[in-house]
Design an enzyme around this catalytic site. Structure first.
Site, PDB file in Angstrom:
ATOM      1  N   ASP A   1       0.850  -1.182   0.000  1.00 13.60           N
ATOM      2  CA  ASP A   1       0.000   0.000   0.000  1.00 13.60           C
ATOM      3  C   ASP A   1       0.893   1.242   0.000  1.00 13.60           C
ATOM      4  OD1 ASP A   1      -2.564   1.355   0.258  1.00 13.60           O
ATOM      5  OD2 ASP A   1      -1.942   1.819   2.309  1.00 13.60           O
TER       6      ASP A   1
ATOM      7  N   ASP B   1      -0.284   5.241   0.924  1.00 14.08           N
ATOM      8  CA  ASP B   1      -0.508   6.256   1.944  1.00 14.08           C
ATOM      9  C   ASP B   1      -0.529   5.620   3.334  1.00 14.08           C
ATOM     10  OD1 ASP B   1      -1.002   8.657   3.150  1.00 14.08           O
ATOM     11  OD2 ASP B   1      -2.753   9.150   1.958  1.00 14.08           O
TER      12      ASP B   1
END
Length: 355
Positions: A25, A27
Site C-alpha cells: 500500500d 498512503d
C-alpha cells in the site's frame, strides 16, 4: 539475495525471505501526504536491489500510475524493480473482460479512470460528452472536481441499465488537514438515489490485489501484502488468499488491531516497513490468553533494552487468544496509546538506521 529461502531457522531470518513478491500500500505505509514515512524508502530500495519485486497497489483512482510513480521517485525510490496498479486499472480490467473492445464507458472521477479505460481498449466518455448515445457501463472513482451533475448522471445511467463499477468504497481520504470524504461517500449518494449497489474492485475486495499479483507473477503462498489499514489492506489480503504484514505507521492503531474481526487480522505486525528486514513470527491466536495481563504489564514496563518487536507480537497474540476464549480485556484508548508509546510505535519524525 533477500527473496530466496535460506537454511536459517524460521523466526530468525528477515521476514521477506519467506516470499518472492511484495504488494505494498502507499498512503500511511510509504508516505504520509507529501513526505516519506521514515525507513520506507531505504527499505524498499534494499528489497528491489536484492531482487524482490514490488507492486504498489492503491485504492486511490484519481491519479494515473505514472503520476504515482513520479511521486515515488521524487521521494527517492529507485527507478527499477517496482510498478504501480490502481483501482482504476482494476475497474478497467474487469470491464474489458466483459465488454467488446472499443465499448463506450462513462468515466466519473479523476483523470486516472479515463487513462485506465483507454489502456484497457475501452472508450472513456465524460458526462459532458454523453449526448444521446448509450454507454454500456460507468466507472465511478474519486475526483476532486466531481459535481452533482456527474453524480446524478451516474444514477441515471445505472437506472437505465448500465453496468456500474466503483473503484473503491473508502469512506475517507487522508489529507494534511485531516480526513476528507472518500469515494465511498460519493458512491453512497448515488446508491441512495439509484436503489442499487455497484460492483467494487478496490480493497478490501480481491480484484485489485489479484491484478497486482498477476504483475508480480507469483503464487499466493509466495506473495505478501503490506498495509496500514485493517479494513482495506488486511481484509483485502484475506479476500485474495494472501499473507499480510500490518504496519503501525498509518491509519489503524494497535487498539484497532487487538479488537479486529478475524477477517482483519494480519499474519504479521511491525512498526513500519523496516519490519520486512527483521525477523518476524506469524501472529497466532493459539497462544494462551491466560497471560494477557502480564503481557500488557511487560509492555508498559518496557525500557530501551527490551525487544519491542517480540513484546508487540506477544501482546497481540495473547490478547487475541483471550478474546477468542471469551475473556474480557481493557479497550481503554489511553492504555493502548500508552503501550504504543512505550513500544516506540508512535509514528517517528526521523528514520532509524537500517543495518
Amino acid at each position: 539475495m533477500i527473496g530466496q529461502t535460506t537454511a536459517t531457522p524460521v523466526g530468525h531470518e528477515p521476514l521477506i525471505t519467506r516470499y518472492r513478491g511484495l504488494i505494498c500500500d502507499l498512503d500511511g505505509v510509504v508516505y504520509r501526504g507529501a513526505a516519506a514515512v521514515p525507513d520506507a524508502v531505504e527499505t524498499l530500495n534494499r528489497l528491489t536491489a536484492d531482487g524482490v519485486p514490488v507492486v504498489f497497489a492503491t485504492n486511490n483512482a484519481s491519479r494515473s500510475p505514472e503520476d504515482v510513480g513520479d511521486h515515488l521517485r521524487g521521494l527517492g525510490i529507485a527507478s527499477q524493480g517496482w510498478s504501480v496498479v490502481t483501482s482504476s486499472q482494476a475497474a478497467a480490467a474487469h470491464l474489458a473482460h466483459h465488454l467488446d473492445r472499443g465499448t463506450r464507458v462513462c468515466a466519473v472521477g479523476g483523470p486516472g479512470i479515463a487513462r485506465a479505460l483507454t489502456e484497457a481498449g475501452l472508450t472513456p466518455v465524460s458526462v459532458a460528452e454523453l449526448g444521446d448515445d448509450q454507454v454500456e457501463a460507468v466507472v465511478q472513482g474519486l475526483g476532486f472536481d466531481v459535481t452533482w451533475r456527474e453524480l446524478a448522471a451516474v444514477g441515471y445511467l445505472v437506472q437505465a441499465g448500465a453496468t456500474w463499477v466503483a473503484t473503491n468504497l473508502d469512506p475517507t481520504l487522508p489529507t494534511p488537514h485531516g480526513n476528507a470524504p472518500g469515494n465511498g461517500v460519493l458512491v453512497a449518494a448515488v446508491q441512495a438515489a439509484a436503489g442499487t449497489s455497484p460492483h467494487v474492485v478496490g480493497k478490501p475486495r480481491a480484484a485489485l490485489l489479484d491484478l497486482a499479483r498477476s504483475r508480480l507473477g507469483t503464487s499466493r503462498p509466495e506473495t505478501l501484502v503490506c498495509g496500514d489499514r485493517l479494513d482495506t489492506d488486511i481484509e483485502g489480503a484475506h479476500a485474495a488468499g494472501l499473507d499480510s504484514l500490518f504496519v503501525l505507521s498509518g491509519a489503524s492503531r494497535l487498539r484497532d488491531l487487538v479488537f479486529a474481526a478475524r477477517s482483519q487480522r494480519p499474519t504479521y505486525i511491525a512498526a513500519d516497513l523496516a519490519g520486512l528486514l527483521t525477523p518476524g513470527l506469524p501472529l497466532s491466536s493459539t497462544a494462551s490468553g491466560d497471560h494477557t495481563d502480564s503481557a500488557l504489564d511487560a509492555a508498559l514496563r518496557a525500557d530501551s533494552t527490551a525487544d519491542y518487536g517480540e513484546l508487540l507480537q506477544t501482546v497481540v497474540a495473547t490478547a487475541w487468544a483471550a478474546l477468542d476464549n471469551g475473556r474480557a480485556i481493557s479497550d481503554d484508548p489511553d492504555l493502548w496509546g500508552e503501550i504504543e508509546r512505550k513500544l516506540g510505535l508512535v509514528p517517528q519524525l526521523e528514520p532509524r538506521k537500517i543495518t
